[in-house]
Design an enzyme around this catalytic site. Sequence first.
Site, PDB file in Angstrom:
ATOM      1  N   ALA A 119       0.849  -1.168   0.033  1.00 59.48           N
ATOM      2  CA  ALA A 119      -0.077   0.059  -0.128  1.00 59.48           C
ATOM      3  C   ALA A 119       1.009   1.119   0.017  1.00 59.48           C
ATOM      4  O   ALA A 119       1.995   1.319   0.544  1.00 59.48           O
ATOM      5  CB  ALA A 119      -0.789  -0.001   1.021  1.00 59.48           C
ATOM      6  N   GLY A 183      23.097  -7.009  22.304  1.00 62.77           N
ATOM      7  CA  GLY A 183      21.860  -6.416  22.715  1.00 62.77           C
ATOM      8  C   GLY A 183      21.363  -7.246  23.604  1.00 62.77           C
ATOM      9  O   GLY A 183      20.808  -8.417  23.316  1.00 62.77           O
ATOM     10  N   HIS A 442      -4.708 -25.571  44.845  1.00 66.21           N
ATOM     11  CA  HIS A 442      -3.428 -26.241  45.363  1.00 66.21           C
ATOM     12  C   HIS A 442      -3.514 -27.789  44.750  1.00 66.21           C
ATOM     13  O   HIS A 442      -4.468 -28.380  44.632  1.00 66.21           O
ATOM     14  CB  HIS A 442      -3.687 -26.257  46.997  1.00 66.21           C
ATOM     15  CG  HIS A 442      -2.285 -27.133  47.593  1.00 66.21           C
ATOM     16  ND1 HIS A 442      -1.069 -26.485  47.713  1.00 66.21           N
ATOM     17  CD2 HIS A 442      -2.378 -28.529  47.977  1.00 66.21           C
ATOM     18  CE1 HIS A 442      -0.421 -27.485  48.395  1.00 66.21           C
ATOM     19  NE2 HIS A 442      -0.915 -28.725  48.448  1.00 66.21           N
TER      20      HIS A 442
END
Length: 463
Positions: A119, A183, A442
């Site tokens: 586009a 990084g 639990h």
Amino acid sequence: MKEITCKLLVIGAGPGGYVCAIRAGQLGIDTVIVEQARPGGTCLNIGCIPSKAIIHAAEVFHGARQMAAGSTMFGVRVETPSLALSETMEWKDGIVSRLNNGVAALLQKAKVKVVEGSARFKDGKTVLVETVTGVQTVRAENIVIATGSVSMELTNLPFGNNVLSSADALSLRDVPKRLAVIGGGYIGLELGTAFAKMGAEVTVIEATERVLPQYDADIVKPVVKRLGQLGATILTDTRAESFDGAQVTIEAKGQAQRTLAADKVLVTVGRKPRTEGFGLEELDLDMAGAFIRIDEQCRTSMRGVFAIGDITGEPMLAHRASAQGEMVADVIAGTKRAWDARCIPAVCYTDPEIVCVGLSPSEAQAQGVDISIGQFSFTASGRAMTMDDDRGFVRVVSRADNHLILGVQAVGAGVSELSGAFALAVEMGARLEDIAGTIHAHPTRSEAFHEAALKALGHGLHG
């Protein structure tokens, strides 16, 4: 080609764009979506989904190797395992393909017209789409820009050959012997951990003083410890200067340059908004730095033009984009809505995983709030013990005066699955008493949330 007219045009079929289009279609809005690649965007195709598949496969392989080495407590023994990474990648690609088809089917069900192509804006109401059969003109009453983001490239380490983006790393057919990760953010540590588990010698090179700087040190500590156990090396205050195909030249703060051997270099220094290549310059939009400026309804400075997702700023998260997309569809349909999210959960799929929701202790204190903190360690969790992984904790941050929960942080195995409960507590304005009074099943890891709330109230039961 015949010109297409519609009430809503969405540019980009990522998690923001396709959700917006589907919701709009459900609301009866005449909707068109344009996408040049497969639906799902970066997240589904080359990000969130494939990376989590590889992370899981790496964990399975690493676990098998540990059992073969006789280090398991379970009494389970296996023969020496091997990894066929090319088959792993085929399995990952199958998952992506199934989800691609699912998104396409949902768009079709919502009666959204899909235009495949690239586009480009002609003006604020008109977009030209370059398709395989020619240029298609689309005119729309409303346009949503959902073009996402792209990996940032280093000028001294451009992508190509053995310098990889995160997307490249998710398409490797063999495990590199020596992998340098440039990084130490969440992408670098997620993938670095996975490749370390698959047998690579991993070195993480981070320019700041510590990895995962967006999280506080207590949360990051178990992740760093685990990387060390996997044989990975972390170099902080260090910059990568160059790569010659066999060695990375690095320079640590206050030290002379040196080299380290590497077969592949993975660059994960962040992402930037995708603002180029689709004619954004034809519009008169206000910007907020590199991002498109939006208001509380994701409206831009041009009437009828909205923007959602990564192109609008941090946090760059798929679930933020999806929530924005859904809201925008409602707004276009005439519903009175505005962006009022109290929190957006963030998950780091390292080992162990990290979840952060709402305010951390330091963030709350920076706002001048007097806080109470409750923290419960998984070392006291029966469920964690049965899974042979009791690393980490759950921490609840609340106001000291009325016990309103301001934030929840957790680090531990599988804690990503608790993110919804944490976010719900903050979003609904829960107080410590609400969590303490809720019966948690639990044995589950969710009990740590309950116990952390009890500790913040001053009467923890199990730790």
